[in-house]
Design a protein around this motif. Structure first.
Motif, PDB file in Angstrom:
ATOM      1  N   LEU A 132      -7.451  12.351   2.354  1.00  0.00           N
ATOM      2  CA  LEU A 132      -8.804  12.292   2.905  1.00  0.00           C
ATOM      3  C   LEU A 132      -9.630  11.201   2.232  1.00  0.00           C
ATOM      4  N   VAL A 133     -10.224  10.324   3.083  1.00  0.00           N
ATOM      5  CA  VAL A 133     -11.181   9.312   2.617  1.00  0.00           C
ATOM      6  C   VAL A 133     -12.396   9.357   3.540  1.00  0.00           C
ATOM      7  N   HIS A 134     -13.412   8.548   3.235  1.00  0.00           N
ATOM      8  CA  HIS A 134     -14.649   8.558   4.023  1.00  0.00           C
ATOM      9  C   HIS A 134     -15.033   7.151   4.464  1.00  0.00           C
ATOM     10  N   ASP A 135     -15.491   7.052   5.728  1.00  0.00           N
ATOM     11  CA  ASP A 135     -16.044   5.787   6.214  1.00  0.00           C
ATOM     12  C   ASP A 135     -17.538   5.899   6.477  1.00  0.00           C
ATOM     13  N   GLY A 136     -18.147   7.007   6.140  1.00  0.00           N
ATOM     14  CA  GLY A 136     -19.566   7.193   6.359  1.00  0.00           C
ATOM     15  C   GLY A 136     -20.121   8.164   5.328  1.00  0.00           C
ATOM     16  N   PRO A 137     -21.418   8.407   5.369  1.00  0.00           N
ATOM     17  CA  PRO A 137     -22.327   7.848   6.371  1.00  0.00           C
ATOM     18  C   PRO A 137     -22.665   6.373   6.169  1.00  0.00           C
ATOM     19  N   GLU A 138     -22.565   5.873   4.934  1.00  0.00           N
ATOM     20  CA  GLU A 138     -22.817   4.443   4.677  1.00  0.00           C
ATOM     21  C   GLU A 138     -22.326   4.134   3.267  1.00  0.00           C
ATOM     22  N   GLY A 139     -22.244   2.846   2.970  1.00  0.00           N
ATOM     23  CA  GLY A 139     -21.901   2.428   1.624  1.00  0.00           C
ATOM     24  C   GLY A 139     -20.488   2.770   1.202  1.00  0.00           C
ATOM     25  N   ARG A 140     -19.502   2.561   2.096  1.00  0.00           N
ATOM     26  CA  ARG A 140     -18.107   2.892   1.799  1.00  0.00           C
ATOM     27  C   ARG A 140     -17.212   1.649   1.735  1.00  0.00           C
ATOM     28  N   ALA A 141     -17.760   0.519   1.407  1.00  0.00           N
ATOM     29  CA  ALA A 141     -16.950  -0.706   1.351  1.00  0.00           C
ATOM     30  C   ALA A 141     -15.840  -0.596   0.315  1.00  0.00           C
ATOM     31  N   GLY A 142     -16.120   0.058  -0.808  1.00  0.00           N
ATOM     32  CA  GLY A 142     -15.099   0.248  -1.828  1.00  0.00           C
ATOM     33  C   GLY A 142     -13.951   1.105  -1.324  1.00  0.00           C
ATOM     34  N   THR A 143     -14.282   2.129  -0.543  1.00  0.00           N
ATOM     35  CA  THR A 143     -13.244   2.964   0.055  1.00  0.00           C
ATOM     36  C   THR A 143     -12.360   2.146   0.977  1.00  0.00           C
ATOM     37  N   VAL A 144     -12.994   1.350   1.843  1.00  0.00           N
ATOM     38  CA  VAL A 144     -12.223   0.546   2.794  1.00  0.00           C
ATOM     39  C   VAL A 144     -11.271  -0.387   2.051  1.00  0.00           C
ATOM     40  N   GLU A 145     -11.765  -1.066   1.033  1.00  0.00           N
ATOM     41  CA  GLU A 145     -10.916  -1.977   0.261  1.00  0.00           C
ATOM     42  C   GLU A 145      -9.750  -1.220  -0.376  1.00  0.00           C
ATOM     43  N   ALA A 146     -10.038  -0.069  -0.958  1.00  0.00           N
ATOM     44  CA  ALA A 146      -8.988   0.718  -1.613  1.00  0.00           C
ATOM     45  C   ALA A 146      -7.958   1.200  -0.609  1.00  0.00           C
ATOM     46  N   VAL A 147      -8.396   1.704   0.534  1.00  0.00           N
ATOM     47  CA  VAL A 147      -7.474   2.222   1.543  1.00  0.00           C
ATOM     48  C   VAL A 147      -6.515   1.133   1.999  1.00  0.00           C
ATOM     49  N   LEU A 148      -7.031  -0.032   2.330  1.00  0.00           N
ATOM     50  CA  LEU A 148      -6.160  -1.093   2.845  1.00  0.00           C
ATOM     51  C   LEU A 148      -5.228  -1.614   1.759  1.00  0.00           C
ATOM     52  N   ARG A 149      -5.710  -1.688   0.545  1.00  0.00           N
ATOM     53  CA  ARG A 149      -4.868  -2.129  -0.568  1.00  0.00           C
ATOM     54  C   ARG A 149      -3.706  -1.159  -0.791  1.00  0.00           C
ATOM     55  N   VAL A 150      -4.009   0.129  -0.826  1.00  0.00           N
ATOM     56  CA  VAL A 150      -2.963   1.113  -1.121  1.00  0.00           C
ATOM     57  C   VAL A 150      -2.005   1.260   0.053  1.00  0.00           C
ATOM     58  N   ILE A 151      -2.497   1.142   1.274  1.00  0.00           N
ATOM     59  CA  ILE A 151      -1.586   1.131   2.420  1.00  0.00           C
ATOM     60  C   ILE A 151      -0.564   0.016   2.267  1.00  0.00           C
ATOM     61  N   ASP A 152      -1.026  -1.178   1.924  1.00  0.00           N
ATOM     62  CA  ASP A 152      -0.100  -2.305   1.752  1.00  0.00           C
ATOM     63  C   ASP A 152       0.917  -2.021   0.651  1.00  0.00           C
ATOM     64  N   GLU A 153       0.448  -1.481  -0.461  1.00  0.00           N
ATOM     65  CA  GLU A 153       1.357  -1.151  -1.565  1.00  0.00           C
ATOM     66  C   GLU A 153       2.403  -0.132  -1.134  1.00  0.00           C
ATOM     67  N   ARG A 154       1.955   0.928  -0.502  1.00  0.00           N
ATOM     68  CA  ARG A 154       2.853   2.006  -0.158  1.00  0.00           C
ATOM     69  C   ARG A 154       3.842   1.593   0.946  1.00  0.00           C
ATOM     70  N   ARG A 155       3.387   0.802   1.886  1.00  0.00           N
ATOM     71  CA  ARG A 155       4.323   0.349   2.918  1.00  0.00           C
ATOM     72  C   ARG A 155       5.403  -0.542   2.318  1.00  0.00           C
ATOM     73  N   ALA A 156       5.024  -1.323   1.325  1.00  0.00           N
ATOM     74  CA  ALA A 156       6.021  -2.143   0.637  1.00  0.00           C
ATOM     75  C   ALA A 156       7.049  -1.288  -0.081  1.00  0.00           C
ATOM     76  N   GLU A 157       6.671  -0.057  -0.410  1.00  0.00           N
ATOM     77  CA  GLU A 157       7.572   0.883  -1.082  1.00  0.00           C
ATOM     78  C   GLU A 157       8.329   1.773  -0.097  1.00  0.00           C
ATOM     79  N   GLY A 158       8.096   1.538   1.201  1.00  0.00           N
ATOM     80  CA  GLY A 158       8.829   2.293   2.210  1.00  0.00           C
ATOM     81  C   GLY A 158       8.095   3.469   2.826  1.00  0.00           C
ATOM     82  N   TRP A 159       6.817   3.631   2.512  1.00  0.00           N
ATOM     83  CA  TRP A 159       6.047   4.723   3.098  1.00  0.00           C
ATOM     84  C   TRP A 159       5.736   4.428   4.562  1.00  0.00           C
ATOM     85  N   ARG A 160       5.554   5.510   5.334  1.00  0.00           N
ATOM     86  CA  ARG A 160       5.067   5.429   6.708  1.00  0.00           C
ATOM     87  C   ARG A 160       3.784   6.245   6.830  1.00  0.00           C
TER      88      ARG A 160
END
Length: 210
Positions: free
Chosen positions: A172-200
């Motif tokens: 669970l992460v949050h995109d609202g109500p506002e001020g979640r730029a750090g969340t967005v950056e973290a989510v996309l970064r970790v998705i890239d890391e995990r996909r490189a490790e074979g996650w779906r």
């Protein structure tokens, strides 16, 4: 979703092995949801977006909701506001859930738009799980949180997300109500890391055998 509905909030991800179901609460937000959608689209990742009626009715919210659906994401009813519903009676809960379904469907221009999930604001369930099932929605668990309402440092949130992202489970992460730029950056970064490790990255699913 074809599995029988249950009042036990769903916490599993579809598939076996290194799979995770990303769920996103408290939006849509004109400030942060577009960047998250851009990133998910670029990576071919679908998520569940638990949406708040007030956010849909805010400027730009309805257009974002339409984009969420058009890009293949799944909707979750997250109430009309951020109110704690844990002490509400069933009639009050039912009225709020139905009103938020109306808000969602009016924004989409589709009176039959699918909203398969319910998630209680603040994880305060009360009788909401029972009413959700009555209205045809599967409660979705509040688990594996990264406490991104407390801090928006992307390095800290990336570390928390790595810890929270467990094979076979919802995160669970949050995109609202506002001020979640750090969340967005973290989510996309970790998705890239995990996909490189074979996650779906899949969607929530019932699981009868662990």
């Amino acid at each position: 979703m074809t599995a029988p509905l249950t009042t036990e909030p769903l916490a599993f991800a579809e598939g076996e092995g290194l799979v995770c179901a990303l769920t996103v609460d408290d939006g849509p937000s004109a400030e942060d949801t577009p960047a998250l959608l851009d990133g998910l689209a670029a990576r071919g990742v679908r998520a569940v977006f638990a949406v708040i009626g007030e956010q849909i009715q805010a400027p730009g919210g309805a257009a974002l909701l339409r984009r969420i659906v058009a890009e293949g994401h799944v909707l979750c009813n997250h109430s009309t506001s951020f109110a704690d519903m844990g002490a509400w009676d069933a009639d009050a809960v039912r009225a709020d859930m139905r009103r938020n379904l109306e808000i969602i469907r009016e924004a989409l221009g589709d009176p039959h738009a699918d909203v398969p999930y319910w998630r209680a604001p603040n994880g305060s369930w009360g009788v909401t799980a029972q009413v959700a099932v009555e209205l045809g929605m599967q409660p979705l668990a509040v688990v594996n949180v990264i406490f991104d309402w407390e801090d928006q440092d992307p390095e800290l949130l990336s570390a928390r997300l790595r810890d929270a992202m467990r094979p076979g489970e919802v995160v669970l992460v949050h995109d609202g109500p506002e001020g979640r730029a750090g969340t967005v950056e973290a989510v996309l970064r970790v998705i890239d890391e995990r996909r490189a490790e074979g996650w779906r990255f899949t969607l929530p699913a019932a699981r009868t055998v662990r």
